[in-house]
Motif scaffolding. Structure first.
Motif, PDB file in Angstrom:
ATOM      1  N   ILE A 230       0.837  -1.207   0.000  1.00  0.00           N
ATOM      2  CA  ILE A 230       0.000   0.000   0.000  1.00  0.00           C
ATOM      3  C   ILE A 230       0.870   1.254   0.000  1.00  0.00           C
ATOM      4  O   ILE A 230       0.628   2.205  -0.762  1.00  0.00           O
ATOM      5  CB  ILE A 230      -0.942  -0.003   1.213  1.00  0.00           C
ATOM      6  N   ARG A 231       1.901   1.272   0.838  1.00  0.00           N
ATOM      7  CA  ARG A 231       2.784   2.446   0.917  1.00  0.00           C
ATOM      8  C   ARG A 231       3.490   2.700  -0.409  1.00  0.00           C
ATOM      9  O   ARG A 231       3.681   3.854  -0.817  1.00  0.00           O
ATOM     10  CB  ARG A 231       3.794   2.282   2.044  1.00  0.00           C
ATOM     11  N   ARG A 232       3.886   1.640  -1.091  1.00  0.00           N
ATOM     12  CA  ARG A 232       4.588   1.811  -2.366  1.00  0.00           C
ATOM     13  C   ARG A 232       3.665   2.398  -3.436  1.00  0.00           C
ATOM     14  O   ARG A 232       4.101   3.224  -4.245  1.00  0.00           O
ATOM     15  CB  ARG A 232       5.163   0.465  -2.823  1.00  0.00           C
ATOM     16  N   VAL A 233       2.411   1.990  -3.433  1.00  0.00           N
ATOM     17  CA  VAL A 233       1.467   2.566  -4.394  1.00  0.00           C
ATOM     18  C   VAL A 233       1.198   4.030  -4.043  1.00  0.00           C
ATOM     19  O   VAL A 233       1.179   4.895  -4.933  1.00  0.00           O
ATOM     20  CB  VAL A 233       0.153   1.758  -4.423  1.00  0.00           C
ATOM     21  N   ARG A 234       0.995   4.315  -2.769  1.00  0.00           N
ATOM     22  CA  ARG A 234       0.763   5.704  -2.350  1.00  0.00           C
ATOM     23  C   ARG A 234       1.929   6.599  -2.759  1.00  0.00           C
ATOM     24  O   ARG A 234       1.738   7.699  -3.289  1.00  0.00           O
ATOM     25  CB  ARG A 234       0.601   5.772  -0.833  1.00  0.00           C
ATOM     26  N   ALA A 235       3.165   6.108  -2.520  1.00  0.00           N
ATOM     27  CA  ALA A 235       4.352   6.919  -2.808  1.00  0.00           C
ATOM     28  C   ALA A 235       4.550   7.132  -4.308  1.00  0.00           C
ATOM     29  O   ALA A 235       5.058   8.180  -4.733  1.00  0.00           O
ATOM     30  CB  ALA A 235       5.595   6.262  -2.208  1.00  0.00           C
ATOM     31  N   GLY A 236       4.158   6.169  -5.089  1.00  0.00           N
ATOM     32  CA  GLY A 236       4.379   6.275  -6.529  1.00  0.00           C
ATOM     33  C   GLY A 236       3.242   6.879  -7.311  1.00  0.00           C
ATOM     34  O   GLY A 236       3.390   7.171  -8.507  1.00  0.00           O
ATOM     35  N   ALA A 237       2.102   7.098  -6.668  1.00  0.00           N
ATOM     36  CA  ALA A 237       0.926   7.603  -7.377  1.00  0.00           C
ATOM     37  C   ALA A 237       1.203   8.978  -7.990  1.00  0.00           C
ATOM     38  O   ALA A 237       1.702   9.888  -7.322  1.00  0.00           O
ATOM     39  CB  ALA A 237      -0.266   7.689  -6.427  1.00  0.00           C
ATOM     40  N   ALA A 238       0.887   9.094  -9.272  1.00  0.00           N
ATOM     41  CA  ALA A 238       1.067  10.347  -9.996  1.00  0.00           C
ATOM     42  C   ALA A 238       0.379  10.197 -11.350  1.00  0.00           C
ATOM     43  O   ALA A 238       0.169   9.074 -11.815  1.00  0.00           O
ATOM     44  CB  ALA A 238       2.554  10.670 -10.182  1.00  0.00           C
ATOM     45  N   PRO A 239       0.018  11.301 -11.982  1.00  0.00           N
ATOM     46  CA  PRO A 239      -0.628  11.200 -13.289  1.00  0.00           C
ATOM     47  C   PRO A 239       0.250  10.450 -14.288  1.00  0.00           C
ATOM     48  O   PRO A 239       1.444  10.719 -14.421  1.00  0.00           O
ATOM     49  CB  PRO A 239      -0.806  12.670 -13.697  1.00  0.00           C
ATOM     50  N   GLY A 240      -0.352   9.481 -14.956  1.00  0.00           N
ATOM     51  CA  GLY A 240       0.342   8.765 -16.022  1.00  0.00           C
ATOM     52  C   GLY A 240       1.093   7.520 -15.626  1.00  0.00           C
ATOM     53  O   GLY A 240       1.597   6.799 -16.490  1.00  0.00           O
ATOM     54  N   VAL A 241       1.185   7.202 -14.340  1.00  0.00           N
ATOM     55  CA  VAL A 241       2.000   6.060 -13.944  1.00  0.00           C
ATOM     56  C   VAL A 241       1.279   4.747 -14.235  1.00  0.00           C
ATOM     57  O   VAL A 241       0.045   4.676 -14.277  1.00  0.00           O
ATOM     58  CB  VAL A 241       2.401   6.118 -12.453  1.00  0.00           C
ATOM     59  N   VAL A 242       2.082   3.714 -14.407  1.00  0.00           N
ATOM     60  CA  VAL A 242       1.599   2.351 -14.591  1.00  0.00           C
ATOM     61  C   VAL A 242       2.113   1.533 -13.412  1.00  0.00           C
ATOM     62  O   VAL A 242       3.326   1.448 -13.187  1.00  0.00           O
ATOM     63  CB  VAL A 242       2.097   1.751 -15.917  1.00  0.00           C
ATOM     64  N   VAL A 243       1.196   0.963 -12.650  1.00  0.00           N
ATOM     65  CA  VAL A 243       1.551   0.224 -11.437  1.00  0.00           C
ATOM     66  C   VAL A 243       1.615  -1.268 -11.743  1.00  0.00           C
ATOM     67  O   VAL A 243       0.700  -1.831 -12.350  1.00  0.00           O
ATOM     68  CB  VAL A 243       0.510   0.489 -10.324  1.00  0.00           C
ATOM     69  N   LEU A 244       2.690  -1.900 -11.306  1.00  0.00           N
ATOM     70  CA  LEU A 244       2.869  -3.334 -11.490  1.00  0.00           C
ATOM     71  C   LEU A 244       2.554  -4.094 -10.209  1.00  0.00           C
ATOM     72  O   LEU A 244       3.145  -3.840  -9.150  1.00  0.00           O
ATOM     73  CB  LEU A 244       4.310  -3.637 -11.910  1.00  0.00           C
ATOM     74  N   SER A 245       1.618  -5.047 -10.303  1.00  0.00           N
ATOM     75  CA  SER A 245       1.314  -5.984  -9.219  1.00  0.00           C
ATOM     76  C   SER A 245       1.160  -7.362  -9.853  1.00  0.00           C
ATOM     77  O   SER A 245       1.330  -7.533 -11.061  1.00  0.00           O
ATOM     78  CB  SER A 245       0.035  -5.574  -8.486  1.00  0.00           C
ATOM     79  N   HIS A 246       0.852  -8.356  -9.023  1.00  0.00           N
ATOM     80  CA  HIS A 246       0.718  -9.728  -9.512  1.00  0.00           C
ATOM     81  C   HIS A 246      -0.519 -10.386  -8.915  1.00  0.00           C
ATOM     82  O   HIS A 246      -0.877 -10.128  -7.766  1.00  0.00           O
ATOM     83  CB  HIS A 246       1.959 -10.556  -9.157  1.00  0.00           C
ATOM     84  N   ASP A 247      -1.149 -11.252  -9.727  1.00  0.00           N
ATOM     85  CA  ASP A 247      -2.292 -12.022  -9.215  1.00  0.00           C
ATOM     86  C   ASP A 247      -2.021 -13.517  -9.284  1.00  0.00           C
ATOM     87  O   ASP A 247      -2.940 -14.328  -9.144  1.00  0.00           O
ATOM     88  CB  ASP A 247      -3.572 -11.675  -9.986  1.00  0.00           C
ATOM     89  N   ALA A 248      -0.757 -13.897  -9.472  1.00  0.00           N
ATOM     90  CA  ALA A 248      -0.377 -15.312  -9.515  1.00  0.00           C
ATOM     91  C   ALA A 248       1.131 -15.401  -9.329  1.00  0.00           C
ATOM     92  O   ALA A 248       1.815 -14.389  -9.147  1.00  0.00           O
ATOM     93  CB  ALA A 248      -0.793 -15.953 -10.834  1.00  0.00           C
ATOM     94  N   GLY A 249       1.645 -16.635  -9.339  1.00  0.00           N
ATOM     95  CA  GLY A 249       3.082 -16.846  -9.191  1.00  0.00           C
ATOM     96  C   GLY A 249       3.540 -17.048  -7.767  1.00  0.00           C
ATOM     97  O   GLY A 249       4.740 -17.092  -7.499  1.00  0.00           O
TER      98      GLY A 249
END
Length: 281
Positions: A230-249
């Motif tokens: 959660i903290r990493r998404v909050r810190a990186g949030a900005a117009p135009g960003v693409v967030v990488l997460s995973h739903d498997a592996g």
């Protein structure tokens, strides 16, 4: 006139008959013009089958043009092959893109889909073929909800270590699974580990896909804890960003839980969670 003599007219008639017979025996009397290539017979097809079974349109995923379907180099000449992947979304507004790699996994993907549906937002899922082939129902659920399904290869290999043919099979097989499940091929491609090379860009372009990377990496695959994600998404949030997460592996329960918290926060902060258009961000 002697019995074994022939008139000029009879000789001409016999010559014409001989030419006709030779042409029929060699198959040259069809509707094709001389030199017209015939459609390729698919591997494993019976060569003696009826013409309708043999003259098949080539697969959308064959990377080399098949004889009989246009100039061999026409498609390649029109390709736009990038030298680096797209990293962020262009345009005005506070738009962000959420992406999920490696799935679908029936243990975690449904929870992510439920949260996205609750807040009526769209995301991108870069699927691996070996996971998708047994979970086509989840692919259809993604498509029905308006999410974008991207290609993340079949087995998640390190692409620069593969031959061109092996890389092509990894990418192409996943395209086929996605199209079989949802009726459309993927329009976006992401290299496993973010490891791109010239062949990856070229093959992706030949299959009609744009290469997408990311700007914010949650590193959720390390299972750092829900609050850290959660903290990493909050810190990186900005117009135009693409967030990488995973739903498997691996165990992705932290990723599922984190989305439930940071997604409404992003929306409350005025971000528009969306997906890119077909030909750019």
């Amino acid at each position: 006139m002697k019995k074994d003599q022939m008139t000029p007219g009879r000789r001409a008639l016999l010559r014409a008959a001989a030419v006709f017979g030779l042409a029929a025996a060699t198959g040259c009397m069809g509707t094709e013009r001389p030199g017209t290539p015939r459609p390729a017979v698919p591997s494993g097809a019976a060569a003696g089958g009826p013409p309708a079974a043999r003259a098949l349109k080539p697969s959308a995923y064959r990377l080399q043009p098949i004889a009989g379907y246009g100039p061999p180099h026409a498609a390649r000449a029109r390709l736009r092959v990038r030298r680096k992947p797209i990293l962020r979304m262009d345009g005005d507004g506070r738009a962000m893109v959420l992406t999920f790699d490696d799935g679908p996994d029936p243990r975690y993907t449904p929870g992510i889909l439920r949260t996205l549906r609750r807040y009526d937002v769209r995301a991108m899922f870069f699927v691996c073929g070996e996971m998708a082939v047994d979970n086509k129902d989840l692919l259809r659920e993604m498509a029905d909800d308006g999410h974008v399904i991207g290609n993340h290869t079949w087995t998640h290999p390190l692409l620069p270590k593969l031959t061109r043919n092996a890389m092509r099979e990894e990418i192409e097989r996943t395209c086929e699974v996605v199209e079989d499940a949802v009726g459309e091929p993927p329009l976006w491609f992401r290299a496993p580990y973010g490891a791109w090379n010239r062949n990856a860009f070229q093959l992706g372009a030949e299959l009609g896909m744009e290469p997408l990377a990311w700007t914010v990496d949650t590193l959720d695959w390390t299972e750092p804890g829900t609050m850290t994600i959660i903290r990493r998404v909050r810190a990186g949030a900005a117009p135009g960003v693409v967030v990488l997460s995973h739903d498997a592996g691996g165990d992705r329960s932290q990723s599922v839980d984190a989305l439930r918290t940071y997604l409404p926060e992003l929306i409350d902060a005025g971000y528009r969670i969306t997906v890119p258009s077909r030909y750019g961000m």
